[in-house]
Design an enzyme around this catalytic site. Structure first.
Site, PDB file in Angstrom:
ATOM      1  CG  LEU A 148      -1.989  -1.016   1.403  1.00 47.80           C
ATOM      2  CD1 LEU A 148      -2.679  -0.852   2.759  1.00 47.80           C
ATOM      3  CD2 LEU A 148      -3.000  -0.933   0.281  1.00 47.80           C
ATOM      4  CG  ASP A 149       0.356   4.485  -2.783  1.00 50.14           C
ATOM      5  OD1 ASP A 149       1.140   3.668  -3.299  1.00 50.14           O
ATOM      6  OD2 ASP A 149      -0.474   5.157  -3.432  1.00 50.14           O
ATOM      7  NE  ARG A 150       6.089   7.874   5.036  1.00 50.84           N
ATOM      8  CZ  ARG A 150       7.256   8.452   5.288  1.00 50.84           C
ATOM      9  NH1 ARG A 150       8.127   8.601   4.306  1.00 50.84           N
ATOM     10  NH2 ARG A 150       7.562   8.872   6.501  1.00 50.84           N
ATOM     11  CB  THR A 152      -2.960   4.089   1.085  1.00 49.88           C
ATOM     12  OG1 THR A 152      -2.881   4.935  -0.059  1.00 49.88           O
ATOM     13  CG2 THR A 152      -4.257   3.293   1.033  1.00 49.88           C
ATOM     14  NE  ARG A 251      -1.828   9.059  -4.682  1.00 53.86           N
ATOM     15  CZ  ARG A 251      -0.526   9.132  -4.406  1.00 53.86           C
ATOM     16  NH1 ARG A 251       0.161   8.024  -4.095  1.00 53.86           N
ATOM     17  NH2 ARG A 251       0.092  10.313  -4.456  1.00 53.86           N
TER      18      ARG A 251
END
Length: 323
Positions: A148-150, A152, A251
């Protein structure tokens, strides 16, 4: 067979033969396990310079090792502080323990906090995986099953054995995981649900930062289904189901449709983000709220949901009060 342990004799070249238990693992992860304590940046530098060889040839970080491969590991100095020797930040252990959503013999699922990367690197010393390995939970094997993105939050799956890791990756490749995200988008979304099929190209440089953009001709296939949950005067709360898992997919697709994710610093709307900041939004409003899948091998069905962080829930209340 391992001729010498790279941990016991770091000053000499060693050759490691890949066992059946390690087959299918990415080369970078294979090296990180064998060079515990060596910074990730150092490991990737060895790969870029060609100092690591697989069967006497160069190999990329994403190469998946197979049984019988011979991996040459060069001398590595551990003069830099070992990651394992660095204490965990105060409160992190308690935060991660409270974030556990599910654990069994195969998988550990946590509600990843926003702001914490899934692994260290790129100037970040510590991520979820390093912290969990240091917490003394008695995990003989623990690997990230996806990312997961930082910024998120939400459902993050870690595998507790090699078989479960390979089985989860099989599901990812085949689209066998129902991944549901909750996002707040800028603007009032017109109409109902909408499917976005727009190919994505990675590593687009903008202002020195590597980003992703829509590229219908050469981009990799990406599929997102946007489902309105609640409309506010200036924003829309969305459930988003993704059939693929490309970098920054939600995104970029949201911005491509003209309704970027609230708080997104790279693909978002600066003025909208500034207004939402006055309502208490200090992060990207993107949350991996649920995962549904059946794991091959064990046949167990998982339905995991991650509660929304209080900060995001409070932003929704404040938006509602403005309508």
């Amino acid at each position: 067979m391992m001729s010498k342990s790279p941990e016991s004799s770091p000053s000499t070249v060693v050759h490691v033969q890949v066992s059946a238990a390690d087959a299918g693992q990415r080369l970078d992860n294979f090296l990180l396990r064998h060079l515990k304590g060596v910074p990730r940046t150092r490991v990737y530098r060895l790969l870029r310079k060609g100092e690591v060889r697989v069967n006497k040839g160069r190999a990329k970080p994403d190469y998946r090792v197979v049984t019988g491969d011979s991996v040459r590991i060069p001398p590595v100095s551990r003069s830099e502080p070992r990651q394992d020797d660095r204490p965990l930040p105060p409160g992190l252990v308690d935060l991660l323990e409270r974030s556990v959503l599910l654990e069994d013999d195969d998988l550990l699922v946590i509600n990843k906090p926003a702001g914490l990367p899934v692994h260290g690197g790129s100037g970040v010393a510590l991520g979820v995986i390093e912290a969990l390995r240091k917490m003394g939970r008695g995990e003989p094997f623990l690997e990230l099953a996806h990312r997961l993105d930082r910024e998120t939050s939400g459902c993050l799956v870690l595998a507790r054995n090699r078989q479960a890791l390979l089985a989860f990756h099989e599901l990812l490749r085949g689209g066998g995981i129902d991944k549901i995200y909750l996002a707040l988008l800028a603007g009032r979304w017109p109409g109902g649900e909408r499917r976005v099929n727009a190919g994505l190209a990675r590593n687009v440089r903008r202002g020195g930062i590597r980003l992703v953009q829509v590229d219908e001709e050469e981009g990799r296939d990406a599929d997102s289904l946007f489902i309105p949950v609640r409309r506010f005067d200036q924003a829309t709360l969305m459930d988003i189901r993704i059939g693929t898992g490309r970098t920054h997919q939600i995104r970029v697709h949201a911005a491509h449709e003209g309704y970027p994710v609230a708080g997104d610093r790279h693909y978002g709307d600066f003025e909208f983000n500034r207004r939402l900041k006055t309502l208490g939004l200090r992060r990207q409003f993107l949350h991996a709220r649920a995962l549904h899948f059946t794991l091959p091998g064990s046949g167990r069905t998982y339905a995991v949901e991650a509660p929304l962080e209080p900060e995001l829930a409070q932003v929704l209340k404040r938006l509602a009060s403005l309508d």
